[in-house]
Design a protein around this motif. Structure first.
Motif, PDB file in Angstrom:
ATOM      1  N   ALA A 162      58.032 -28.120   0.279  1.00 58.18           N
ATOM      2  CA  ALA A 162      59.241 -28.951   0.284  1.00 58.18           C
ATOM      3  C   ALA A 162      58.985 -30.327  -0.327  1.00 58.18           C
ATOM      4  O   ALA A 162      59.909 -30.966  -0.837  1.00 58.18           O
ATOM      5  CB  ALA A 162      59.769 -29.088   1.702  1.00 58.18           C
ATOM      6  N   LYS A 163      57.725 -30.795  -0.283  1.00 53.90           N
ATOM      7  CA  LYS A 163      57.390 -32.110  -0.817  1.00 53.90           C
ATOM      8  C   LYS A 163      56.652 -32.037  -2.148  1.00 53.90           C
ATOM      9  O   LYS A 163      56.308 -33.079  -2.720  1.00 53.90           O
ATOM     10  CB  LYS A 163      56.535 -32.873   0.200  1.00 53.90           C
ATOM     11  CG  LYS A 163      57.233 -33.142   1.524  1.00 53.90           C
ATOM     12  CD  LYS A 163      56.302 -33.863   2.490  1.00 53.90           C
ATOM     13  CE  LYS A 163      56.983 -34.138   3.823  1.00 53.90           C
ATOM     14  NZ  LYS A 163      56.061 -34.796   4.788  1.00 53.90           N
ATOM     15  N   ALA A 164      56.399 -30.844  -2.635  1.00 55.17           N
ATOM     16  CA  ALA A 164      55.573 -30.673  -3.833  1.00 55.17           C
ATOM     17  C   ALA A 164      56.360 -30.964  -5.107  1.00 55.17           C
ATOM     18  O   ALA A 164      57.508 -30.549  -5.253  1.00 55.17           O
ATOM     19  CB  ALA A 164      55.013 -29.258  -3.883  1.00 55.17           C
ATOM     20  N   ALA A 197      62.218 -17.175  -7.939  1.00 58.98           N
ATOM     21  CA  ALA A 197      63.429 -17.501  -7.185  1.00 58.98           C
ATOM     22  C   ALA A 197      63.083 -17.792  -5.732  1.00 58.98           C
ATOM     23  O   ALA A 197      63.613 -18.724  -5.120  1.00 58.98           O
ATOM     24  CB  ALA A 197      64.423 -16.344  -7.271  1.00 58.98           C
ATOM     25  N   SER A 198      62.155 -17.014  -5.169  1.00 55.45           N
ATOM     26  CA  SER A 198      61.713 -17.238  -3.791  1.00 55.45           C
ATOM     27  C   SER A 198      60.948 -18.550  -3.667  1.00 55.45           C
ATOM     28  O   SER A 198      61.118 -19.305  -2.700  1.00 55.45           O
ATOM     29  CB  SER A 198      60.830 -16.074  -3.334  1.00 55.45           C
ATOM     30  OG  SER A 198      60.264 -16.322  -2.071  1.00 55.45           O
ATOM     31  N   ILE A 199      60.103 -18.838  -4.657  1.00 53.37           N
ATOM     32  CA  ILE A 199      59.281 -20.051  -4.615  1.00 53.37           C
ATOM     33  C   ILE A 199      60.147 -21.305  -4.677  1.00 53.37           C
ATOM     34  O   ILE A 199      59.946 -22.252  -3.916  1.00 53.37           O
ATOM     35  CB  ILE A 199      58.251 -20.031  -5.760  1.00 53.37           C
ATOM     36  CG1 ILE A 199      57.131 -19.027  -5.423  1.00 53.37           C
ATOM     37  CG2 ILE A 199      57.674 -21.411  -6.026  1.00 53.37           C
ATOM     38  CD1 ILE A 199      56.169 -18.770  -6.560  1.00 53.37           C
ATOM     39  N   VAL A 200      61.131 -21.341  -5.570  1.00 57.86           N
ATOM     40  CA  VAL A 200      61.928 -22.562  -5.723  1.00 57.86           C
ATOM     41  C   VAL A 200      62.892 -22.768  -4.552  1.00 57.86           C
ATOM     42  O   VAL A 200      63.336 -23.895  -4.313  1.00 57.86           O
ATOM     43  CB  VAL A 200      62.700 -22.588  -7.060  1.00 57.86           C
ATOM     44  CG1 VAL A 200      61.740 -22.609  -8.226  1.00 57.86           C
ATOM     45  CG2 VAL A 200      63.668 -21.427  -7.175  1.00 57.86           C
ATOM     46  N   ARG A 201      63.203 -21.696  -3.831  1.00 57.00           N
ATOM     47  CA  ARG A 201      64.009 -21.895  -2.615  1.00 57.00           C
ATOM     48  C   ARG A 201      63.234 -22.722  -1.586  1.00 57.00           C
ATOM     49  O   ARG A 201      63.816 -23.532  -0.862  1.00 57.00           O
ATOM     50  CB  ARG A 201      64.407 -20.540  -2.017  1.00 57.00           C
ATOM     51  CG  ARG A 201      65.595 -19.879  -2.684  1.00 57.00           C
ATOM     52  CD  ARG A 201      66.177 -18.763  -1.845  1.00 57.00           C
ATOM     53  NE  ARG A 201      65.240 -17.675  -1.647  1.00 57.00           N
ATOM     54  CZ  ARG A 201      65.130 -16.623  -2.447  1.00 57.00           C
ATOM     55  NH1 ARG A 201      65.919 -16.528  -3.515  1.00 57.00           N
ATOM     56  NH2 ARG A 201      64.252 -15.664  -2.199  1.00 57.00           N
ATOM     57  N   PRO A 260      61.847 -26.868  -4.116  1.00 55.82           N
ATOM     58  CA  PRO A 260      62.825 -27.125  -5.189  1.00 55.82           C
ATOM     59  C   PRO A 260      62.283 -27.910  -6.369  1.00 55.82           C
ATOM     60  O   PRO A 260      62.869 -27.871  -7.456  1.00 55.82           O
ATOM     61  CB  PRO A 260      63.941 -27.896  -4.469  1.00 55.82           C
ATOM     62  CG  PRO A 260      63.300 -28.448  -3.227  1.00 55.82           C
ATOM     63  CD  PRO A 260      62.260 -27.464  -2.835  1.00 55.82           C
ATOM     64  N   ASP A 261      61.172 -28.638  -6.200  1.00 60.14           N
ATOM     65  CA  ASP A 261      60.609 -29.411  -7.307  1.00 60.14           C
ATOM     66  C   ASP A 261      59.376 -28.750  -7.917  1.00 60.14           C
ATOM     67  O   ASP A 261      58.638 -29.379  -8.677  1.00 60.14           O
ATOM     68  CB  ASP A 261      60.259 -30.826  -6.833  1.00 60.14           C
ATOM     69  CG  ASP A 261      61.496 -31.660  -6.538  1.00 60.14           C
ATOM     70  OD1 ASP A 261      62.495 -31.498  -7.263  1.00 60.14           O
ATOM     71  OD2 ASP A 261      61.477 -32.454  -5.580  1.00 60.14           O
TER      72      ASP A 261
END
Length: 311
Positions: free
Chosen positions: A99-101, A123-127, A130-131
């Protein structure tokens, strides 16, 4: 190490530093001896080493115990930081927080994996992150191994038979083949006979322009040959050509199942047994304990048919 006093450093070890911190905290040699499972004479010997190395009395004997000198008080934060740094190294890197990456992971993959497995994985990773960004290159097996080794690549997807000791490999799936062609193609009228299959015009995917592949090797073992009419360097153009022509293609099953409906293709099992191949994700063993790499691998394996499975 010219900026260090190597002679003095070699006379120190973690036990010596822990004794120093224990004496600062308790002021009693017997208490430190009990805590660390040492004898009182060991503590006295260690204290002599400390005084000799630091060239200071460090602790003065008082009726209530040992009182640290001003010098000991001044160096205590640095010694504690040194011990904390070693403890941190022993514990390993901090947990990765997606979430902070704000990070890019660099991958080599064919369009087959980009259009199937990596699409759902990313798609799973960016959920969750997000960055997090994904940079994909199309590289040969040799180029992928080279760039993993030099650090310019994080992961490589594909079929790697014997990548070598320097690489960690996880199985994504065992891949078979399907025969694909446009819907309504005559090849699907009735059971596919081997001789008829061989006589059709075939499309082949080959990055180096070859007109022969695993199907040809398998047919040759049966005394047969097929007619490869077209060789293309990637998979998605092959699917597009199949949709607009009378060619047939014997292509990776996962790719065909993912995209048959979109391209208006029908498919069936081939009339011969073709050796399947493993699709794996590879990374360099230097990153085995890297929390970012471990997290990415976990996310990707969660999307795979095989689950977590080291090759």
């Amino acid at each position: 190490m010219s900026e260090y006093d190597k002679t003095k450093i070699r006379r120190l070890d973690l036990t010596v530093l822990l004794v120093f911190l224990g004496l600062i905290r308790t002021g009693k040699a017997s208490d430190v001896a009990d805590e660390m499972g040492l004898t009182n004479s060991s503590i006295s010997h260690t204290l002599r080493r400390l005084r000799d190395v630091f060239e200071d009395e460090l602790f003065l004997r008082r009726p209530h115990g040992l009182e640290p000198t001003s010098f000991a008080i001044q160096i205590e934060p640095d010694i504690r930081d040194a011990v904390d740094a070693i403890q941190s190294a022993l514990s390993g890197p901090a947990q990765f927080d997606p979430a902070k990456a704000d990070v890019t992971f660099r991958v080599s993959a064919s369009d087959r994996e980009i259009a199937t497995f990596l699409a759902s994985s990313f798609a799973s990773i960016v959920r969750k992150g997000p960055d997090i960004r994904l940079s994909i290159r199309s590289l040969s097996r040799a180029e992928s191994l080279r760039d993993l080794a030099n650090g310019s690549l994080d992961f490589a997807f594909g079929h790697f038979m014997n990548p070598g000791y320097d690489f960690e490999r996880y199985l994504i799936r065992k891949e078979g083949y399907l025969v694909a062609a446009r819907q309504g193609h005559s090849i699907f009228k009735g059971p596919i006979r081997l001789k008829r299959y061989a006589a059709e015009k075939h499309i082949l995917v080959s990055t180096d322009g070859s007109m022969s592949g695993i199907v040809d090797t398998t047919l040759k073992a049966k005394g047969l040959a097929r007619k490869v009419s077209l060789s293309v360097p990637s998979f998605l153009p092959a699917l597009s050509v199949l949709a607009e022509s009378d060619f047939i293609g014997t292509l990776p099953a996962n790719l065909v199942r993912h995209h048959a409906e979109y391209f208006g293709l029908a498919f069936c099992e081939p009339p011969l047994e073709i050796r399947p191949f493993n699709v794996s994700v590879l990374y360099h063993r230097r990153n085995r304990k890297n929390p970012f790499h471990k997290w990415c691998i976990d996310q990707m394996l969660a999307q795979s048919d095989e689950g977590e499975r080291r090759c």
